[in-house]
Design a protein around this motif. Structure first.
Motif, short mmCIF file in Angstrom:
data_model
loop_
_atom_site.label_atom_id
_atom_site.label_comp_id
_atom_site.label_asym_id
_atom_site.label_seq_id
_atom_site.Cartn_x
_atom_site.Cartn_y
_atom_site.Cartn_z
N GLN A 75 -22.11 149.81 74.53
CA GLN A 75 -21.44 150.72 75.90
C GLN A 75 -22.93 151.11 75.79
O GLN A 75 -23.65 152.15 74.94
CB GLN A 75 -20.70 151.57 74.81
CG GLN A 75 -20.73 152.75 75.59
CD GLN A 75 -19.30 153.20 75.52
OE1 GLN A 75 -18.81 153.24 74.81
NE2 GLN A 75 -19.66 154.87 74.62
N ASN A 101 -14.75 150.70 81.61
CA ASN A 101 -13.83 151.12 81.08
C ASN A 101 -13.24 152.08 80.79
O ASN A 101 -13.91 153.38 80.63
CB ASN A 101 -13.63 150.13 78.79
CG ASN A 101 -12.53 150.40 78.30
OD1 ASN A 101 -11.20 149.72 78.84
ND2 ASN A 101 -13.01 151.26 77.82
N LYS A 103 -10.86 155.33 79.19
CA LYS A 103 -10.05 155.60 78.27
C LYS A 103 -9.99 156.84 77.70
O LYS A 103 -10.20 157.68 78.54
CB LYS A 103 -10.74 154.78 77.43
CG LYS A 103 -12.49 155.57 76.41
CD LYS A 103 -13.05 155.13 75.52
CE LYS A 103 -14.45 155.89 75.57
NZ LYS A 103 -14.94 155.89 74.26
N THR A 112 -16.82 154.17 80.61
CA THR A 112 -17.14 154.14 79.61
C THR A 112 -17.74 152.22 80.84
O THR A 112 -17.52 151.84 81.46
CB THR A 112 -17.39 152.94 78.72
OG1 THR A 112 -16.68 152.12 78.58
CG2 THR A 112 -17.65 154.74 77.47
N LEU A 114 -19.74 149.37 79.93
CA LEU A 114 -19.86 148.11 78.58
C LEU A 114 -20.82 147.13 79.19
O LEU A 114 -20.80 146.44 80.87
CB LEU A 114 -18.76 148.05 78.40
CG LEU A 114 -17.60 148.37 77.98
CD1 LEU A 114 -16.31 147.89 77.84
CD2 LEU A 114 -17.97 148.72 76.80
N ARG A 143 -20.37 147.52 70.38
CA ARG A 143 -19.10 147.97 70.72
C ARG A 143 -18.36 146.68 70.47
O ARG A 143 -18.05 145.63 70.85
CB ARG A 143 -18.23 148.65 71.84
CG ARG A 143 -18.45 150.01 72.16
CD ARG A 143 -18.28 151.23 71.43
NE ARG A 143 -16.45 150.49 71.54
CZ ARG A 143 -15.75 151.01 72.69
NH1 ARG A 143 -16.08 151.49 73.79
NH2 ARG A 143 -14.69 151.81 71.92
N ILE A 148 -12.10 147.49 71.38
CA ILE A 148 -11.81 148.12 72.46
C ILE A 148 -10.38 148.03 72.54
O ILE A 148 -9.05 148.25 74.05
CB ILE A 148 -12.97 147.64 73.62
CG1 ILE A 148 -14.19 147.78 73.30
CG2 ILE A 148 -12.01 148.07 75.61
CD1 ILE A 148 -15.36 147.83 73.97
N SER A 151 -7.36 149.76 71.43
CA SER A 151 -7.48 151.01 71.68
C SER A 151 -6.49 151.02 72.28
O SER A 151 -6.29 150.41 73.68
CB SER A 151 -8.70 151.49 72.75
OG SER A 151 -8.32 151.11 74.12
N PRO A 154 -6.71 150.37 77.47
CA PRO A 154 -7.43 149.98 77.75
C PRO A 154 -7.55 149.27 79.66
O PRO A 154 -6.79 148.29 79.08
CB PRO A 154 -8.23 149.08 76.85
CG PRO A 154 -6.78 148.42 76.26
CD PRO A 154 -6.21 149.18 76.58
N MET A 156 -10.18 147.52 80.92
CA MET A 156 -11.28 146.79 81.09
C MET A 156 -11.11 145.95 82.50
O MET A 156 -10.36 145.59 83.06
CB MET A 156 -11.89 146.13 80.06
CG MET A 156 -12.00 147.03 78.80
SD MET A 156 -12.65 145.94 77.26
CE MET A 156 -14.38 144.78 78.04
#
Length: 160
Positions: A75, A101, A103, A112, A114, A143, A148, A151, A154, A156
């Motif tokens: 991350q 991503n 969240k 975020t 990544l 991470r 991820i 969670s 998510p 992504m």
């Protein structure tokens, strides 16, 4: 014999019916008395079954161990908006995949960036050390991709 059996069934059914309803059962049996010789079809001679050929032994194959989960990523940065990732992405080497991503943190959306996909946590830590100083100043960290994905909600999205 068949006639007697039919008569017995008919008598039972007649006796079982109650009230004034009469049930009549009619039966007819036709027996064949034809004594002519019937021709038996000539049986084809059975050919011997071909013997099953033994299958060759399967070739030994080297089985690679399955990858342990989806691996790890780095991350790079987290932003409260989804604008501005291109500035950060330009500073990263282009040999690894990039994801954005989304969240939720305390009811607010966070985005975020990544970077990379690594088989182990140690490999991802080594990759952080190899990043340019202009990226390391943001405090990137490792991470787990599985974490991820587990969670809540998510999202992504592959950037490159």
């Amino acid at each position: 014999m068949k006639k007697l059996a039919l008569l017995a069934v008919a008598a039972l059914l007649t006796g079982c019916s109650g009230g004034g309803v009469t049930t009549e059962i009619y039966s007819q049996t036709i027996e064949s008395t034809d004594t002519r010789a019937t021709e038996q079809p000539e049986m084809a001679k059975a050919e011997p079954m071909p013997q099953a050929q033994p299958k060759p032994a399967p070739k030994k194959q080297t089985v690679k161990p399955a990858k342990q989960g989806p691996g790890y990523t780095i991350q790079v940065v987290a932003l409260s908006h989804d604008r501005g990732f291109s500035d950060y992405a330009k500073r990263l080497p282009s040999d690894q995949p990039l994801w954005s991503n989304k969240k939720m943190v305390d009811g607010l959306p966070w985005y975020t960036l990544l970077y990379g996909e690594y088989p182990t946590r140690d490999a991802a830590k080594q990759a952080i050390k190899a990043l340019p100083q202009t990226v390391r100043q943001y405090g990137p960290f490792v991470r787990s991709i599985a974490d991820i994905k587990r969670s809540s909600n998510p999202q992504m999205v592959r950037v490159n």
